[in-house]
Motif scaffolding. Sequence first.
Motif, short mmCIF file in Angstrom:
data_model
loop_
_atom_site.label_atom_id
_atom_site.label_comp_id
_atom_site.label_asym_id
_atom_site.label_seq_id
_atom_site.Cartn_x
_atom_site.Cartn_y
_atom_site.Cartn_z
N PRO A 1 0.03 -42.89 17.69
CA PRO A 1 1.19 -43.78 17.06
C PRO A 1 2.07 -42.69 16.80
O PRO A 1 1.74 -41.73 16.18
CB PRO A 1 0.46 -44.29 15.95
CG PRO A 1 -0.90 -44.57 16.18
CD PRO A 1 -1.22 -43.23 17.26
N ARG A 2 3.39 -43.28 16.75
CA ARG A 2 4.71 -42.19 16.31
C ARG A 2 4.41 -41.88 14.84
O ARG A 2 4.87 -40.81 14.56
CB ARG A 2 5.85 -43.13 16.65
CG ARG A 2 6.10 -43.05 18.14
CD ARG A 2 6.26 -41.96 18.84
NE ARG A 2 6.48 -42.03 20.21
CZ ARG A 2 7.44 -41.90 20.81
NH1 ARG A 2 8.51 -41.71 20.01
NH2 ARG A 2 7.67 -42.16 22.03
N GLU A 3 3.85 -42.74 14.07
CA GLU A 3 3.83 -42.46 12.47
C GLU A 3 2.79 -41.66 12.10
O GLU A 3 2.50 -41.13 10.93
CB GLU A 3 3.73 -43.81 11.95
CG GLU A 3 2.50 -44.75 11.85
CD GLU A 3 2.70 -45.73 13.11
OE1 GLU A 3 1.67 -46.63 13.24
OE2 GLU A 3 3.48 -45.48 14.04
N ARG A 4 1.51 -41.35 13.04
CA ARG A 4 0.38 -40.71 12.87
C ARG A 4 0.87 -39.08 12.44
O ARG A 4 1.36 -38.48 13.30
CB ARG A 4 -0.62 -40.71 13.79
CG ARG A 4 -1.74 -39.87 13.52
CD ARG A 4 -2.86 -40.16 14.63
NE ARG A 4 -4.00 -39.28 14.37
CZ ARG A 4 -5.04 -39.30 15.26
NH1 ARG A 4 -5.11 -40.10 16.13
NH2 ARG A 4 -5.99 -38.19 15.16
N ALA A 5 0.24 -38.50 11.42
CA ALA A 5 0.46 -37.24 11.00
C ALA A 5 -0.38 -36.36 11.99
O ALA A 5 -1.26 -36.62 12.32
CB ALA A 5 0.37 -36.93 9.72
N VAL A 6 0.37 -35.22 12.41
CA VAL A 6 -0.41 -34.28 13.22
C VAL A 6 -1.00 -32.86 12.35
O VAL A 6 -0.15 -32.43 11.76
CB VAL A 6 0.34 -33.81 14.33
CG1 VAL A 6 -0.56 -32.77 15.28
CG2 VAL A 6 0.89 -34.81 15.16
N THR A 7 -2.23 -32.68 12.19
CA THR A 7 -2.65 -31.70 11.17
C THR A 7 -3.27 -30.41 11.83
O THR A 7 -3.51 -30.66 13.13
CB THR A 7 -3.66 -32.28 10.22
OG1 THR A 7 -4.94 -32.68 10.88
CG2 THR A 7 -3.20 -33.78 9.63
N ALA A 8 -3.59 -29.47 11.14
CA ALA A 8 -4.20 -28.38 11.69
C ALA A 8 -5.74 -28.79 12.23
O ALA A 8 -6.00 -28.02 13.11
CB ALA A 8 -4.37 -27.38 10.58
N ALA A 9 -6.37 -29.58 11.56
CA ALA A 9 -7.64 -30.06 11.95
C ALA A 9 -7.39 -30.68 13.44
O ALA A 9 -8.57 -30.80 14.24
CB ALA A 9 -8.18 -30.84 10.96
#
Length: 434
Positions: free
Chosen positions: A314-322
Amino acid sequence: MSARRKLHIGMSLAPTWLSGDAWRRPDSNIEGLFDSDFYLDIAKRSEAAHLDFVFCPDTLFLRMEALEAGPGFSSLDPTMLLASIARETTHVGLLTTISTTFLPPYVVARQIQSLNWLSKGRAGWNIVTALAGHENFGLPAMPSAEERYERAAEFTEVVKLLWESYPQEALKMDRASGRFADPSLVQPVDYAGKHLKVSGPLNLPTYGRAPVPLVQAGASPAGRSFAACVADAVFASTPDREAAIDLRLDLRRRAKGYGRHPDSIDIMPGLSLFLAESRAEASELFAQTHARADEARKFATIREMTGLDLLDWPRERAVTAADLPPPLDKPRSRTHADLLRRVIARETPTVEQLLWRPEVIGSAHWQVIGTVDDAIEAIRDWTEAGAIDGFIAVPGGSVSSLHLVLDELVPRLVEAGLFRESYSGTTFADHLRQ
Protein backbone atom coordinates in the motif's frame (compact mmCIF):
# COMPACT_ATOMS: atom_id res chain seq x y z
CA MET A 1 35.12 25.29 6.55
CA SER A 2 37.87 27.86 7.17
CA ALA A 3 36.54 31.39 7.61
CA ARG A 4 39.09 32.75 5.14
CA ARG A 5 37.84 30.58 2.29
CA LYS A 6 34.76 31.11 0.17
CA LEU A 7 32.64 28.47 -1.51
CA HIS A 8 33.68 26.89 -4.78
CA ILE A 9 30.89 26.57 -7.34
CA GLY A 10 30.72 24.56 -10.55
CA MET A 11 27.94 24.39 -13.14
CA SER A 12 26.89 21.13 -14.73
CA LEU A 13 26.72 21.34 -18.52
CA ALA A 14 24.62 18.17 -18.63
CA PRO A 15 21.21 19.69 -19.45
CA THR A 16 19.49 18.47 -16.30
CA TRP A 17 17.00 21.31 -16.70
CA LEU A 18 15.69 19.36 -19.72
CA SER A 19 15.22 16.06 -17.87
CA GLY A 20 11.87 14.36 -17.56
CA ASP A 21 9.31 16.36 -19.52
CA ALA A 22 11.17 19.67 -19.21
CA TRP A 23 12.62 19.31 -22.73
CA ARG A 24 9.09 19.69 -24.11
CA ARG A 25 8.74 23.24 -22.82
CA PRO A 26 8.65 25.91 -25.57
CA ASP A 27 11.81 27.61 -24.26
CA SER A 28 13.92 24.44 -23.90
CA ASN A 29 15.93 24.86 -27.14
CA ILE A 30 16.10 21.07 -27.29
CA GLU A 31 16.98 21.34 -30.98
CA GLY A 32 20.39 22.72 -29.94
CA LEU A 33 21.27 19.74 -27.75
CA PHE A 34 24.08 18.59 -30.06
CA ASP A 35 25.31 22.07 -30.99
CA SER A 36 28.27 23.59 -29.12
CA ASP A 37 26.54 26.99 -29.00
CA PHE A 38 23.95 25.48 -26.63
CA TYR A 39 26.69 24.81 -24.07
CA LEU A 40 28.83 27.84 -24.87
CA ASP A 41 26.01 30.14 -23.75
CA ILE A 42 25.95 28.43 -20.33
CA ALA A 43 29.76 28.51 -20.06
CA LYS A 44 29.86 32.24 -20.82
CA ARG A 45 27.11 32.93 -18.30
CA SER A 46 29.01 30.85 -15.73
CA GLU A 47 32.21 32.76 -16.42
CA ALA A 48 30.38 36.09 -16.07
CA ALA A 49 29.27 34.86 -12.62
CA HIS A 50 32.92 33.95 -11.82
CA LEU A 51 32.17 30.27 -11.24
CA ASP A 52 35.14 27.98 -10.64
CA PHE A 53 34.29 25.66 -13.51
CA VAL A 54 31.77 24.13 -15.85
CA PHE A 55 31.47 20.37 -15.69
CA CYS A 56 30.69 17.73 -18.33
CA PRO A 57 29.69 14.34 -16.91
CA ASP A 58 29.73 11.36 -19.25
CA THR A 59 28.51 7.85 -19.87
CA LEU A 60 29.69 5.46 -22.55
CA PHE A 61 26.39 3.74 -23.26
CA LEU A 62 22.89 4.65 -24.40
CA ARG A 63 19.79 3.96 -22.29
CA MET A 64 17.54 2.56 -25.00
CA GLU A 65 14.61 2.06 -22.60
CA ALA A 66 14.55 5.81 -21.90
CA LEU A 67 15.25 7.08 -25.41
CA GLU A 68 11.68 7.45 -26.64
CA ALA A 69 10.79 9.89 -23.85
CA GLY A 70 14.12 11.71 -23.51
CA PRO A 71 17.80 11.85 -24.53
CA GLY A 72 18.68 8.66 -22.65
CA PHE A 73 22.31 9.73 -22.06
CA SER A 74 22.73 10.92 -25.65
CA SER A 75 25.60 13.41 -25.47
CA LEU A 76 28.59 14.97 -27.17
CA ASP A 77 32.04 13.79 -26.11
CA PRO A 78 32.84 15.98 -23.07
CA THR A 79 36.50 16.66 -23.83
CA MET A 80 35.82 17.66 -27.44
CA LEU A 81 32.91 19.85 -26.33
CA LEU A 82 35.05 21.63 -23.76
CA ALA A 83 37.80 22.14 -26.33
CA SER A 84 35.27 24.02 -28.47
CA ILE A 85 34.34 26.16 -25.45
CA ALA A 86 37.98 26.88 -24.56
CA ARG A 87 38.52 29.39 -27.40
CA GLU A 88 35.42 31.37 -26.48
CA THR A 89 36.16 31.72 -22.74
CA THR A 90 39.12 33.02 -20.75
CA HIS A 91 38.82 32.09 -17.06
CA VAL A 92 36.23 29.46 -16.20
CA GLY A 93 37.62 25.98 -15.49
CA LEU A 94 36.75 23.16 -17.88
CA LEU A 95 36.14 19.87 -16.08
CA THR A 96 35.89 16.85 -18.36
CA THR A 97 34.95 13.30 -17.38
CA ILE A 98 36.96 10.28 -18.54
CA SER A 99 36.73 6.72 -17.25
CA THR A 100 39.78 4.81 -16.11
CA THR A 101 38.11 1.46 -16.87
CA PHE A 102 37.87 1.56 -20.65
CA LEU A 103 40.51 3.83 -22.24
CA PRO A 104 44.34 3.69 -22.33
CA PRO A 105 46.07 6.13 -19.94
CA TYR A 106 48.38 7.46 -22.67
CA VAL A 107 45.40 8.62 -24.73
CA VAL A 108 43.71 10.16 -21.70
CA ALA A 109 46.88 11.98 -20.58
CA ARG A 110 47.25 13.45 -24.05
CA GLN A 111 43.58 14.46 -24.36
CA ILE A 112 43.52 16.30 -21.05
CA GLN A 113 46.87 17.97 -21.56
CA SER A 114 45.72 19.05 -25.03
CA LEU A 115 42.65 20.64 -23.43
CA ASN A 116 44.98 22.28 -20.92
CA TRP A 117 47.01 23.88 -23.73
CA LEU A 118 43.94 24.96 -25.68
CA SER A 119 42.45 26.58 -22.57
CA LYS A 120 45.73 27.98 -21.19
CA GLY A 121 45.66 25.99 -17.98
CA ARG A 122 41.94 25.57 -17.34
CA ALA A 123 41.52 21.80 -17.82
CA GLY A 124 40.38 19.49 -15.05
CA TRP A 125 39.74 15.75 -14.93
CA ASN A 126 36.73 14.13 -13.26
CA ILE A 127 38.03 10.61 -12.67
CA VAL A 128 35.34 7.94 -12.86
CA THR A 129 35.52 4.16 -12.92
CA ALA A 130 32.09 3.83 -14.65
CA LEU A 131 29.13 1.72 -13.59
CA ALA A 132 28.20 0.35 -17.02
CA GLY A 133 29.26 0.24 -20.67
CA HIS A 134 31.58 -2.79 -20.62
CA GLU A 135 29.82 -4.33 -23.62
CA ASN A 136 31.02 -1.43 -25.78
CA PHE A 137 34.67 -2.14 -25.00
CA GLY A 138 34.94 -5.90 -25.41
CA LEU A 139 34.58 -6.77 -21.72
CA PRO A 140 32.37 -9.73 -20.74
CA ALA A 141 31.21 -7.95 -17.57
CA MET A 142 31.94 -4.89 -15.47
CA PRO A 143 34.94 -5.45 -13.20
CA SER A 144 34.19 -5.41 -9.47
CA ALA A 145 34.32 -2.07 -7.63
CA GLU A 146 37.55 -3.17 -5.93
CA GLU A 147 39.18 -4.03 -9.26
CA ARG A 148 37.96 -0.81 -10.89
CA TYR A 149 39.45 1.34 -8.13
CA GLU A 150 42.67 -0.67 -8.10
CA ARG A 151 43.03 0.01 -11.81
CA ALA A 152 41.99 3.65 -11.32
CA ALA A 153 44.82 4.17 -8.82
CA GLU A 154 47.37 2.81 -11.29
CA PHE A 155 45.78 4.70 -14.16
CA THR A 156 45.88 8.06 -12.35
CA GLU A 157 49.50 7.50 -11.31
CA VAL A 158 50.45 6.74 -14.92
CA VAL A 159 48.65 9.82 -16.27
CA LYS A 160 50.43 12.07 -13.76
CA LEU A 161 53.79 10.46 -14.60
CA LEU A 162 53.15 11.03 -18.30
CA TRP A 163 52.38 14.71 -17.65
CA GLU A 164 55.66 14.98 -15.75
CA SER A 165 57.63 13.10 -18.42
CA TYR A 166 57.74 16.06 -20.84
CA PRO A 167 57.97 19.28 -18.80
CA GLN A 168 57.43 22.60 -20.52
CA GLU A 169 60.93 23.60 -19.39
CA ALA A 170 62.29 21.13 -21.96
CA LEU A 171 61.08 23.41 -24.76
CA LYS A 172 63.84 25.77 -25.92
CA MET A 173 62.65 26.84 -29.38
CA ASP A 174 65.94 28.65 -30.00
CA ARG A 175 65.91 29.74 -33.63
CA ALA A 176 69.52 30.88 -33.59
CA SER A 177 70.96 27.57 -32.42
CA GLY A 178 68.31 25.40 -34.01
CA ARG A 179 67.60 23.74 -30.69
CA PHE A 180 63.89 22.95 -30.32
CA ALA A 181 64.05 21.12 -26.98
CA ASP A 182 66.39 19.64 -24.40
CA PRO A 183 65.89 15.85 -24.69
CA SER A 184 67.68 15.25 -21.38
CA LEU A 185 64.68 16.79 -19.58
CA VAL A 186 62.23 14.41 -21.27
CA GLN A 187 62.19 11.00 -19.61
CA PRO A 188 60.27 7.72 -20.10
CA VAL A 189 57.96 6.61 -17.31
CA ASP A 190 58.62 2.86 -17.70
CA TYR A 191 55.60 1.96 -15.60
CA ALA A 192 54.74 -1.69 -15.02
CA GLY A 193 51.87 -2.49 -12.67
CA LYS A 194 49.26 -5.15 -12.15
CA HIS A 195 46.87 -3.62 -14.69
CA LEU A 196 48.96 -1.27 -16.84
CA LYS A 197 52.27 -1.16 -18.63
CA VAL A 198 53.31 2.15 -20.23
CA SER A 199 56.71 3.26 -21.48
CA GLY A 200 56.22 6.95 -22.24
CA PRO A 201 57.19 9.72 -22.46
CA LEU A 202 54.10 11.66 -23.53
CA ASN A 203 54.38 13.29 -26.95
CA LEU A 204 53.02 16.60 -25.62
CA PRO A 205 54.68 18.91 -23.10
CA THR A 206 52.90 19.95 -19.93
CA TYR A 207 51.28 23.39 -19.98
CA GLY A 208 52.70 25.77 -17.38
CA ARG A 209 53.23 25.02 -13.72
CA ALA A 210 49.65 24.95 -12.42
CA PRO A 211 48.53 21.34 -11.83
CA VAL A 212 45.48 19.90 -13.56
CA PRO A 213 42.82 19.60 -10.81
CA LEU A 214 41.59 16.08 -10.19
CA VAL A 215 37.98 15.48 -9.16
CA GLN A 216 36.44 12.19 -8.06
CA ALA A 217 32.86 11.13 -7.38
CA GLY A 218 32.96 7.77 -5.60
CA ALA A 219 31.60 7.60 -2.04
CA SER A 220 31.98 3.85 -1.39
CA PRO A 221 34.82 2.87 0.99
CA ALA A 222 37.08 2.13 -1.99
CA GLY A 223 36.04 5.37 -3.68
CA ARG A 224 36.66 7.42 -0.55
CA SER A 225 40.15 6.00 -0.11
CA PHE A 226 40.98 6.69 -3.74
CA ALA A 227 39.61 10.24 -3.54
CA ALA A 228 41.46 10.97 -0.30
CA CYS A 229 44.69 9.90 -1.97
CA VAL A 230 44.49 11.81 -5.26
CA ALA A 231 41.50 14.20 -5.52
CA ASP A 232 41.51 17.97 -5.18
CA ALA A 233 37.71 17.93 -4.98
CA VAL A 234 34.97 15.36 -4.55
CA PHE A 235 31.67 15.54 -6.43
CA ALA A 236 29.45 13.87 -3.87
CA SER A 237 25.91 12.53 -3.73
CA THR A 238 24.73 13.72 -0.32
CA PRO A 239 20.93 14.02 -0.15
CA ASP A 240 20.96 15.41 3.39
CA ARG A 241 23.25 17.60 5.48
CA GLU A 242 24.29 14.88 7.91
CA ALA A 243 25.43 12.65 5.03
CA ALA A 244 27.56 15.52 3.74
CA ILE A 245 29.07 16.19 7.18
CA ASP A 246 29.92 12.51 7.62
CA LEU A 247 31.49 12.32 4.17
CA ARG A 248 33.52 15.51 4.60
CA LEU A 249 34.88 14.47 7.99
CA ASP A 250 35.75 10.99 6.71
CA LEU A 251 37.51 12.26 3.59
CA ARG A 252 39.51 14.83 5.54
CA ARG A 253 40.55 12.10 7.99
CA ARG A 254 41.53 9.77 5.17
CA ALA A 255 43.46 12.55 3.38
CA LYS A 256 45.47 13.16 6.53
CA GLY A 257 46.23 9.45 6.65
CA TYR A 258 47.79 9.76 3.18
CA GLY A 259 50.01 12.58 4.38
CA ARG A 260 47.86 15.33 2.86
CA HIS A 261 46.51 18.42 4.59
CA PRO A 262 42.77 18.03 5.25
CA ASP A 263 42.12 21.36 3.49
CA SER A 264 43.65 19.96 0.28
CA ILE A 265 40.40 18.18 -0.60
CA ASP A 266 37.13 20.07 -1.19
CA ILE A 267 33.71 18.44 -0.80
CA MET A 268 31.33 19.69 -3.49
CA PRO A 269 27.99 17.85 -3.55
CA GLY A 270 25.66 18.10 -6.49
CA LEU A 271 22.87 20.58 -5.70
CA SER A 272 19.66 19.95 -7.64
CA LEU A 273 17.88 23.30 -7.91
CA PHE A 274 14.25 23.54 -9.00
CA LEU A 275 13.89 27.31 -8.62
CA ALA A 276 10.98 29.64 -9.35
CA GLU A 277 9.53 32.92 -8.09
CA SER A 278 7.40 31.10 -5.50
CA ARG A 279 7.50 27.75 -3.72
CA ALA A 280 4.20 26.78 -5.31
CA GLU A 281 5.60 27.43 -8.79
CA ALA A 282 8.76 25.47 -7.96
CA SER A 283 6.73 22.51 -6.70
CA GLU A 284 4.63 22.63 -9.85
CA LEU A 285 7.79 22.74 -11.94
CA PHE A 286 9.12 19.65 -10.17
CA ALA A 287 5.79 17.81 -10.58
CA GLN A 288 5.55 18.69 -14.28
CA THR A 289 9.11 17.56 -14.88
CA HIS A 290 8.43 14.13 -13.39
CA ALA A 291 4.86 13.75 -14.61
CA ARG A 292 5.74 10.86 -16.91
CA ALA A 293 8.29 9.23 -14.63
CA ASP A 294 8.33 5.47 -15.15
CA GLU A 295 6.86 4.07 -11.96
CA ALA A 296 7.93 0.54 -12.80
CA ARG A 297 11.49 1.85 -13.12
CA LYS A 298 11.24 3.43 -9.66
CA PHE A 299 10.17 0.15 -8.05
CA ALA A 300 12.91 -1.65 -9.98
CA THR A 301 15.52 0.82 -8.68
CA ILE A 302 14.45 0.22 -5.08
CA ARG A 303 14.55 -3.55 -5.63
CA GLU A 304 17.94 -3.47 -7.37
CA MET A 305 19.50 -1.31 -4.65
CA THR A 306 17.96 -2.80 -1.51
CA GLY A 307 16.36 -6.14 -2.39
CA LEU A 308 12.95 -4.77 -1.35
CA ASP A 309 10.04 -5.48 -3.69
CA LEU A 310 7.43 -2.84 -2.82
CA LEU A 311 5.28 -3.19 -5.92
CA ASP A 312 2.27 -4.66 -4.06
CA TRP A 313 2.67 -2.63 -0.87
CA PRO A 314 0.00 0.00 0.00
CA ARG A 315 1.26 3.47 -0.86
CA GLU A 316 0.63 4.76 2.68
CA ARG A 317 2.57 1.94 4.39
CA ALA A 318 5.81 2.99 6.06
CA VAL A 319 9.06 1.32 5.02
CA THR A 320 11.27 0.71 8.05
CA ALA A 321 14.76 -0.54 8.77
CA ALA A 322 13.23 -3.82 9.93
CA ASP A 323 11.86 -4.36 6.41
CA LEU A 324 15.31 -4.19 4.84
CA PRO A 325 16.90 -7.49 3.82
CA PRO A 326 20.67 -7.90 4.25
CA PRO A 327 22.73 -5.65 1.93
CA LEU A 328 23.13 -7.03 -1.58
CA ASP A 329 26.56 -8.40 -2.45
CA LYS A 330 26.87 -6.57 -5.75
CA PRO A 331 24.45 -3.68 -6.24
CA ARG A 332 24.88 -1.61 -9.38
CA SER A 333 26.13 1.27 -7.22
CA ARG A 334 27.22 0.62 -3.66
CA THR A 335 27.07 4.37 -2.91
CA HIS A 336 23.45 4.75 -4.00
CA ALA A 337 22.42 1.49 -2.35
CA ASP A 338 23.87 2.67 0.96
CA LEU A 339 22.15 6.07 0.65
CA LEU A 340 18.79 4.47 -0.09
CA ARG A 341 19.08 2.09 2.86
CA ARG A 342 20.12 5.05 5.00
CA VAL A 343 17.03 7.12 4.22
CA ILE A 344 14.76 4.16 4.99
CA ALA A 345 16.48 3.54 8.32
CA ARG A 346 16.51 7.22 9.33
CA GLU A 347 13.14 8.49 8.08
CA THR A 348 10.82 5.45 7.70
CA PRO A 349 9.16 6.99 4.62
CA THR A 350 5.91 5.70 3.18
CA VAL A 351 6.09 3.86 -0.11
CA GLU A 352 4.69 6.96 -1.85
CA GLN A 353 7.31 9.23 -0.26
CA LEU A 354 10.10 6.81 -1.12
CA LEU A 355 9.12 6.78 -4.79
CA TRP A 356 9.82 10.53 -4.97
CA ARG A 357 13.10 10.57 -3.07
CA PRO A 358 16.19 11.81 -5.00
CA GLU A 359 17.85 8.50 -4.12
CA VAL A 360 15.20 6.82 -6.32
CA ILE A 361 14.33 9.28 -9.10
CA GLY A 362 17.70 10.97 -9.52
CA SER A 363 21.34 10.83 -8.58
CA ALA A 364 20.77 11.19 -4.83
CA HIS A 365 21.79 14.85 -4.93
CA TRP A 366 21.05 17.48 -2.32
CA GLN A 367 17.81 19.08 -3.50
CA VAL A 368 16.13 22.46 -3.14
CA ILE A 369 12.64 22.92 -4.60
CA GLY A 370 11.69 26.52 -3.93
CA THR A 371 12.81 30.11 -4.34
CA VAL A 372 16.23 31.71 -4.52
CA ASP A 373 15.75 32.69 -0.86
CA ASP A 374 15.19 29.02 0.01
CA ALA A 375 18.37 28.04 -1.83
CA ILE A 376 20.40 30.76 -0.08
CA GLU A 377 19.12 29.60 3.31
CA ALA A 378 19.98 25.96 2.57
CA ILE A 379 23.47 26.78 1.28
CA ARG A 380 24.20 29.01 4.27
CA ASP A 381 22.97 26.30 6.64
CA TRP A 382 25.13 23.58 5.09
CA THR A 383 28.14 25.91 4.98
CA GLU A 384 27.86 26.96 8.63
CA ALA A 385 27.43 23.31 9.64
CA GLY A 386 30.76 22.43 8.02
CA ALA A 387 29.08 20.11 5.51
CA ILE A 388 30.52 21.53 2.27
CA ASP A 389 33.36 23.45 0.65
CA GLY A 390 31.17 24.30 -2.34
CA PHE A 391 28.72 22.64 -4.69
CA ILE A 392 28.05 21.78 -8.31
CA ALA A 393 24.83 23.39 -9.49
CA VAL A 394 22.46 20.98 -11.19
CA PRO A 395 19.47 23.10 -12.27
CA GLY A 396 16.19 21.29 -12.91
CA GLY A 397 12.82 21.83 -14.48
CA SER A 398 13.39 24.60 -16.99
CA VAL A 399 15.83 27.05 -18.53
CA SER A 400 14.44 29.69 -16.18
CA SER A 401 15.72 27.66 -13.23
CA LEU A 402 19.19 27.67 -14.78
CA HIS A 403 19.04 31.45 -15.28
CA LEU A 404 17.87 32.02 -11.69
CA VAL A 405 20.95 30.15 -10.46
CA LEU A 406 23.37 32.30 -12.43
CA ASP A 407 21.54 35.63 -12.47
CA GLU A 408 20.16 35.72 -8.93
CA LEU A 409 21.45 32.94 -6.69
CA VAL A 410 25.17 33.41 -7.32
CA PRO A 411 25.09 37.24 -6.99
CA ARG A 412 23.20 36.82 -3.71
CA LEU A 413 25.91 34.44 -2.46
CA VAL A 414 28.49 37.11 -3.34
CA GLU A 415 26.52 39.69 -1.34
CA ALA A 416 26.40 37.27 1.58
CA GLY A 417 30.18 36.93 1.51
CA LEU A 418 29.96 33.27 0.57
CA PHE A 419 31.39 33.50 -2.95
CA ARG A 420 34.04 35.48 -4.83
CA GLU A 421 33.38 38.85 -6.44
CA SER A 422 35.90 38.24 -9.23
CA TYR A 423 38.62 35.88 -10.38
CA SER A 424 42.07 36.36 -8.85
CA GLY A 425 43.81 33.95 -11.23
CA THR A 426 43.46 32.51 -14.72
CA THR A 427 43.83 28.75 -14.22
CA PHE A 428 41.43 26.16 -12.82
CA ALA A 429 43.91 25.43 -10.03
CA ASP A 430 44.02 29.15 -9.17
CA HIS A 431 40.26 29.18 -8.61
CA LEU A 432 40.37 26.18 -6.25
CA ARG A 433 43.09 27.90 -4.21
CA GLN A 434 41.18 31.19 -3.97
